[in-house]
Write an enzyme that holds these catalytic residues in place. Structure first.
Site, short mmCIF file in Angstrom:
data_model
loop_
_atom_site.label_atom_id
_atom_site.label_comp_id
_atom_site.label_asym_id
_atom_site.label_seq_id
_atom_site.Cartn_x
_atom_site.Cartn_y
_atom_site.Cartn_z
N GLU A 54 45.41 37.50 37.65
CA GLU A 54 44.46 38.52 38.10
C GLU A 54 45.15 39.83 38.46
O GLU A 54 44.64 40.90 38.17
CB GLU A 54 43.65 38.00 39.30
CG GLU A 54 42.71 36.85 38.97
CD GLU A 54 41.57 37.25 38.02
OE1 GLU A 54 41.23 38.43 37.94
OE2 GLU A 54 41.02 36.35 37.34
N ASP A 71 36.98 45.80 40.94
CA ASP A 71 37.70 44.59 41.34
C ASP A 71 38.86 45.01 42.24
O ASP A 71 39.59 45.93 41.91
CB ASP A 71 38.27 43.86 40.12
CG ASP A 71 37.21 43.10 39.35
OD1 ASP A 71 36.10 42.91 39.88
OD2 ASP A 71 37.50 42.71 38.20
#
Ligand SMILES: *[C@@H]1O[C@H](CO)[C@@H](O)[C@H](O)[C@H]1NC(C)=O
Length: 148
Positions: A54, A71
């Site tokens: 991620e 994000d």
């Protein structure tokens, strides 16, 4: 202010602005301490693998998505559902400012990640995990790390 304290201030400000990238083992240690090992049935390796894909363990990564949401941080937690930023129309399920998810202190990010696992029933929320970690041998990810 004295010249020395001005200098100290400049140095500390530049430290604050710098991005923090954790090492794999440092992260493993923090994750264990925070109770992530086997949280929701996911071993420590799953969490380290997920964070790697991620964010590459970089706490300051922010990624703006096509729908206008962002994000945030080491777990790339999205503003639309989970945290609060300046935009309206958010659910803020983690009851946290998105900016708290990009600090060196991982407490809020970990709490929010736990909530995501609980509310979405697993780690499928994370595309990086699904693509690279799910169903694979995760023991390698904590290899060589002193975690207890
Ligand atoms: C971490 O992420 C920030 C924000 O995307 C970036 O500016 C910085 O260069 C990254 N750090 C490393 C070491 O990749």
């Amino acid at each position: 202010m004295k010249a020395t304290s001005v200098l100290a201030l400049i140095i500390s400000l530049s430290i604050v602005a710098e991005s923090k990238v954790y090492t794999r083992c440092k992260l493993a240690k923090i994750f264990v301490k925070a109770g992530l090992d086997n949280y929701g049935g996911f071993s420590l390796g799953n969490w380290i693998c997920m964070a790697y894909y991620e964010s590459h363990y970089n706490t300051t990564v922010q990624k703006v998505l096509e729908d206008g949401s962002t994000d945030y941080g080491i777990f790339q937690i999205n503003s639309f559902t989970w945290c609060r930023n300046v935009r309206l129309q958010q659910k803020n399920h983690c009851h946290v400012a998105c900016s708290a998810l990009i600090t060196d202190d991982l407490t809020d990010a970990i709490l929010c990640a736990k909530k995501i696992v609980k509310e979405t029933q697993g780690m499928n929320y994370w595309q990086g995990w699904k693509k690279h970690c799910e169903g694979k041998d995760m023991s390698e990810w904590q290899k060589g790390c002193e975690v207890s």
